[in-house]
Write a protein that holds these residues in place. Structure first.
Motif, PDB file in Angstrom:
ATOM      1  N   LEU A 192       0.921  -0.910  -0.065  1.00 36.94           N
ATOM      2  CA  LEU A 192       0.027  -0.292   0.023  1.00 36.94           C
ATOM      3  C   LEU A 192       0.920   1.117  -0.010  1.00 36.94           C
ATOM      4  CD1 LEU A 192      -2.565  -1.159   2.776  1.00 36.94           C
ATOM      5  CD2 LEU A 192      -2.438  -1.236  -0.282  1.00 36.94           C
ATOM      6  N   PHE A 193       1.674   1.708   1.113  1.00 33.46           N
ATOM      7  CA  PHE A 193       2.706   2.426   0.866  1.00 33.46           C
ATOM      8  C   PHE A 193       3.786   2.781  -0.491  1.00 33.46           C
ATOM      9  CE2 PHE A 193       2.580   2.112   5.488  1.00 33.46           C
ATOM     10  CZ  PHE A 193       2.417   3.788   5.892  1.00 33.46           C
ATOM     11  N   LEU A 194       4.232   1.773  -1.358  1.00 35.68           N
ATOM     12  CA  LEU A 194       4.525   1.502  -2.330  1.00 35.68           C
ATOM     13  C   LEU A 194       3.511   2.449  -3.163  1.00 35.68           C
ATOM     14  CD1 LEU A 194       7.062   0.706  -4.340  1.00 35.68           C
ATOM     15  CD2 LEU A 194       6.010  -1.434  -4.722  1.00 35.68           C
ATOM     16  N   SER A 195       2.433   1.883  -3.529  1.00 39.12           N
ATOM     17  CA  SER A 195       0.991   1.524  -4.188  1.00 39.12           C
ATOM     18  C   SER A 195       1.059   3.852  -4.108  1.00 39.12           C
ATOM     19  CB  SER A 195      -0.128   1.250  -4.111  1.00 39.12           C
ATOM     20  OG  SER A 195      -0.507   0.137  -4.366  1.00 39.12           O
ATOM     21  N   ALA A 196       1.371   4.077  -3.345  1.00 39.36           N
ATOM     22  CA  ALA A 196       0.646   5.873  -2.577  1.00 39.36           C
ATOM     23  C   ALA A 196       1.882   6.499  -2.750  1.00 39.36           C
ATOM     24  CB  ALA A 196       0.812   5.905  -1.243  1.00 39.36           C
ATOM     25  N   ILE A 197       3.461   5.915  -3.227  1.00 37.01           N
ATOM     26  CA  ILE A 197       4.117   6.273  -3.224  1.00 37.01           C
ATOM     27  C   ILE A 197       4.727   6.765  -5.324  1.00 37.01           C
ATOM     28  CG2 ILE A 197       7.247   6.278  -4.243  1.00 37.01           C
ATOM     29  CD1 ILE A 197       6.628   5.313  -0.786  1.00 37.01           C
ATOM     30  N   SER A 198       4.117   5.724  -5.243  1.00 40.29           N
ATOM     31  CA  SER A 198       3.612   5.709  -6.917  1.00 40.29           C
ATOM     32  C   SER A 198       2.670   6.468  -7.193  1.00 40.29           C
ATOM     33  CB  SER A 198       4.160   4.484  -7.768  1.00 40.29           C
ATOM     34  OG  SER A 198       4.822   3.350  -7.297  1.00 40.29           O
ATOM     35  N   LEU A 199       1.440   6.358  -7.209  1.00 42.34           N
ATOM     36  CA  LEU A 199       0.765   7.890  -7.149  1.00 42.34           C
ATOM     37  C   LEU A 199       0.927   8.876  -7.366  1.00 42.34           C
ATOM     38  CD1 LEU A 199      -2.743   6.091  -5.960  1.00 42.34           C
ATOM     39  CD2 LEU A 199      -1.862   6.164  -7.852  1.00 42.34           C
ATOM     40  N   VAL A 200       1.839   9.361  -6.213  1.00 41.90           N
ATOM     41  CA  VAL A 200       1.983  11.430  -5.966  1.00 41.90           C
ATOM     42  C   VAL A 200       2.875  11.217  -6.559  1.00 41.90           C
ATOM     43  CG1 VAL A 200       2.721  12.193  -4.059  1.00 41.90           C
ATOM     44  CG2 VAL A 200       1.170  10.864  -2.921  1.00 41.90           C
ATOM     45  N   SER A 201       3.959  10.698  -6.632  1.00 44.66           N
ATOM     46  CA  SER A 201       4.910  11.276  -7.709  1.00 44.66           C
ATOM     47  C   SER A 201       4.748  11.244  -9.102  1.00 44.66           C
ATOM     48  CB  SER A 201       5.964  10.261  -7.051  1.00 44.66           C
ATOM     49  OG  SER A 201       5.882   8.212  -8.214  1.00 44.66           O
ATOM     50  N   VAL A 202       4.042  10.052  -9.760  1.00 51.42           N
ATOM     51  CA  VAL A 202       3.555  10.465 -10.700  1.00 51.42           C
ATOM     52  C   VAL A 202       2.660  11.478 -10.783  1.00 51.42           C
ATOM     53  CG1 VAL A 202       2.010   9.456 -12.546  1.00 51.42           C
ATOM     54  CG2 VAL A 202       3.558   7.874 -11.731  1.00 51.42           C
ATOM     55  N   ALA A 203       1.361  11.599  -9.814  1.00 48.51           N
ATOM     56  CA  ALA A 203       0.954  12.874 -10.446  1.00 48.51           C
ATOM     57  C   ALA A 203       1.343  14.133  -9.717  1.00 48.51           C
ATOM     58  CB  ALA A 203      -0.302  13.241  -8.346  1.00 48.51           C
ATOM     59  N   PHE A 204       2.516  14.241  -9.496  1.00 45.41           N
ATOM     60  CA  PHE A 204       3.482  15.469  -8.989  1.00 45.41           C
ATOM     61  C   PHE A 204       4.695  15.633 -10.055  1.00 45.41           C
ATOM     62  CE2 PHE A 204       1.060  15.529  -4.811  1.00 45.41           C
ATOM     63  CZ  PHE A 204       0.944  16.856  -4.651  1.00 45.41           C
ATOM     64  N   CYS A 205       4.603  14.157 -10.911  1.00 47.77           N
ATOM     65  CA  CYS A 205       6.260  14.453 -11.718  1.00 47.77           C
ATOM     66  C   CYS A 205       5.891  16.175 -13.052  1.00 47.77           C
ATOM     67  CB  CYS A 205       6.317  13.513 -11.942  1.00 47.77           C
ATOM     68  SG  CYS A 205       7.352  13.350 -13.683  1.00 47.77           S
ATOM     69  N   PRO A 206       4.537  15.346 -13.666  1.00 43.93           N
ATOM     70  CA  PRO A 206       5.060  16.408 -15.056  1.00 43.93           C
ATOM     71  C   PRO A 206       4.721  17.919 -14.461  1.00 43.93           C
ATOM     72  CG  PRO A 206       3.044  14.826 -14.876  1.00 43.93           C
ATOM     73  CD  PRO A 206       3.817  15.006 -13.496  1.00 43.93           C
ATOM     74  N   PHE A 207       4.144  18.382 -13.610  1.00 43.48           N
ATOM     75  CA  PHE A 207       4.346  19.759 -12.782  1.00 43.48           C
ATOM     76  C   PHE A 207       5.744  19.863 -12.041  1.00 43.48           C
ATOM     77  CE2 PHE A 207       0.432  18.240 -11.460  1.00 43.48           C
ATOM     78  CZ  PHE A 207      -0.999  19.805 -12.627  1.00 43.48           C
ATOM     79  N   ALA A 208       6.670  19.181 -11.788  1.00 41.46           N
ATOM     80  CA  ALA A 208       7.877  19.573 -11.409  1.00 41.46           C
ATOM     81  C   ALA A 208       8.905  19.684 -12.748  1.00 41.46           C
ATOM     82  CB  ALA A 208       8.475  18.132 -10.586  1.00 41.46           C
ATOM     83  N   ALA A 209       8.733  18.590 -13.524  1.00 41.34           N
ATOM     84  CA  ALA A 209       9.509  18.401 -14.759  1.00 41.34           C
ATOM     85  C   ALA A 209       9.589  19.398 -15.660  1.00 41.34           C
ATOM     86  CB  ALA A 209       9.454  16.872 -14.712  1.00 41.34           C
ATOM     87  N   ALA A 210       7.975  20.009 -15.875  1.00 39.15           N
ATOM     88  CA  ALA A 210       8.183  20.901 -17.118  1.00 39.15           C
ATOM     89  C   ALA A 210       8.350  22.412 -15.849  1.00 39.15           C
ATOM     90  CB  ALA A 210       6.350  21.257 -17.099  1.00 39.15           C
ATOM     91  N   LEU A 211       8.574  22.511 -14.863  1.00 38.37           N
ATOM     92  CA  LEU A 211       8.808  23.412 -13.693  1.00 38.37           C
ATOM     93  C   LEU A 211      10.464  24.155 -14.557  1.00 38.37           C
ATOM     94  CD1 LEU A 211       8.783  26.009 -12.410  1.00 38.37           C
ATOM     95  CD2 LEU A 211       8.969  24.586  -9.943  1.00 38.37           C
ATOM     96  N   ALA A 212      11.482  22.514 -14.369  1.00 32.00           N
ATOM     97  CA  ALA A 212      12.049  22.702 -14.203  1.00 32.00           C
ATOM     98  C   ALA A 212      13.094  22.179 -15.876  1.00 32.00           C
ATOM     99  CB  ALA A 212      12.712  21.065 -13.624  1.00 32.00           C
ATOM    100  N   LEU A 213      12.098  22.051 -16.988  1.00 29.48           N
ATOM    101  CA  LEU A 213      12.579  22.300 -18.027  1.00 29.48           C
ATOM    102  C   LEU A 213      11.798  24.070 -18.539  1.00 29.48           C
ATOM    103  CD1 LEU A 213      10.934  19.570 -20.312  1.00 29.48           C
ATOM    104  CD2 LEU A 213      12.801  19.772 -19.766  1.00 29.48           C
ATOM    105  N   ARG A 214      10.726  24.723 -17.824  1.00 28.10           N
ATOM    106  CA  ARG A 214      11.090  25.765 -18.334  1.00 28.10           C
ATOM    107  C   ARG A 214      12.152  26.965 -17.814  1.00 28.10           C
ATOM    108  NH1 ARG A 214       6.061  24.239 -16.751  1.00 28.10           N
ATOM    109  NH2 ARG A 214       3.821  25.096 -18.397  1.00 28.10           N
ATOM    110  N   VAL A 215      13.179  26.041 -16.945  1.00 34.16           N
ATOM    111  CA  VAL A 215      13.911  27.319 -16.149  1.00 34.16           C
ATOM    112  C   VAL A 215      15.310  27.148 -17.312  1.00 34.16           C
ATOM    113  CG1 VAL A 215      15.538  27.125 -13.866  1.00 34.16           C
ATOM    114  CG2 VAL A 215      13.159  27.039 -13.839  1.00 34.16           C
ATOM    115  N   SER A 216      15.163  25.288 -17.570  1.00 33.28           N
ATOM    116  CA  SER A 216      16.507  25.031 -18.348  1.00 33.28           C
ATOM    117  C   SER A 216      15.890  25.665 -19.637  1.00 33.28           C
ATOM    118  CB  SER A 216      16.149  23.911 -18.513  1.00 33.28           C
ATOM    119  OG  SER A 216      15.952  23.042 -19.326  1.00 33.28           O
ATOM    120  N   GLY A 217      15.263  26.398 -20.050  1.00 31.12           N
ATOM    121  CA  GLY A 217      14.773  27.217 -21.359  1.00 31.12           C
ATOM    122  C   GLY A 217      15.201  27.864 -21.225  1.00 31.12           C
ATOM    123  N   GLU A 218      15.572  28.680 -20.217  1.00 32.75           N
ATOM    124  CA  GLU A 218      15.395  30.783 -19.980  1.00 32.75           C
ATOM    125  C   GLU A 218      16.621  31.120 -20.452  1.00 32.75           C
ATOM    126  OE1 GLU A 218      13.433  31.401 -16.130  1.00 32.75           O
ATOM    127  OE2 GLU A 218      11.498  31.251 -17.112  1.00 32.75           O
TER     128      GLU A 218
END
Length: 218
Positions: A192-218
């Motif tokens: 259950l903990f493993l499932s929770a980690i995957s759900l949370v990380s997959v949910a937040f990953c697009p926003f964190a990675a997109a922010l990093a890509l925008r910063v790298s492009g500036e």
């Protein structure tokens, strides 16, 4: 949704055109499982006890091999610049690339897991638990790897730095992934903990990675 599916299909076609990447990951995954018995010895009982940890370490190391190709090729040929200014949000682009990366790196390892089950003297029940744990836990490893690849995409040696950055994030996944294998039915809190980690990380990953890509492009 059609744009996201188009990006996933594009990455899959590019990987198929280059060829050999998925096979390299699978061979490395199997080689780790083949080398460990030589170091431990022929004790099948000991191998069976250590098998869950060996499988997860082999999967983690194998998935690290494909991190540098997640955004690096798009950065080099200018595709990433176009994706930053595409009509769809950059977060959706990252989510599509995350799904494609999981299909190209994690899914082949799950398919190849029966080979490691034979090499590490796993019984059928342990192998089934291993497959379920990999299916649930590898999305978290892919998500953390996506963030690391996005943070280091503009660095010359980003492929070496990304694994160092994501290692602390991946340790809980490895701990709960190993604990989820062989746990008694009905009391598998680690799963259950493993499932929770995957759900949370997959949910937040697009926003964190997109922010990093925008910063790298500036």
């Amino acid at each position: 949704m059609s744009a996201i599916l188009a990006i996933i299909g594009r990455d899959l076609r590019l990987a198929a055109r280059l060829g050999g990447d998925a096979l390299t990951l699978v061979l490395f995954f199997v080689m780790v499982g083949a080398v460990v018995p030589f170091a431990i010895g022929p004790d099948r009982v000991l191998l069976a006890q250590l098998a869950p940890g060996i499988v997860w370490i082999a999967a983690f190391l194998s998935m690290l091999l494909g991190l540098d190709r997640l955004f690096r090729a798009d950065e080099d040929d200018g595709s990433l610049l176009l994706l930053r200014h595409a009509a769809i949000p950059l977060e959706a682009v990252v989510a599509a690339k995350l799904v494609a990366h999981w299909l190209l790196t994690a899914l082949p390892l799950v398919v190849a897991s029966p080979i490691l089950a034979v090499l590490l003297a796993m019984d059928q029940a342990t192998w089934v638990d291993t497959v379920l744990a990999l299916l649930v836990g590898t999305p978290a490893l892919t998500a953390f790897g996506t963030i690391g690849a996005a943070v280091t995409v503009s660095l010359k040696r980003g492929g070496l730095l990304a694994p160092v950055l994501i290692l602390p994030l991946c340790i809980p996944v490895l701990i709960f992934g190993v604990a989820a294998i062989g746990a008694p039915e009905g009391s598998n809190a680690a799963f259950l903990f493993l499932s929770a980690i995957s759900l949370v990380s997959v949910a937040f990953c697009p926003f964190a990675a997109a922010l990093a890509l925008r910063v790298s492009g500036e």
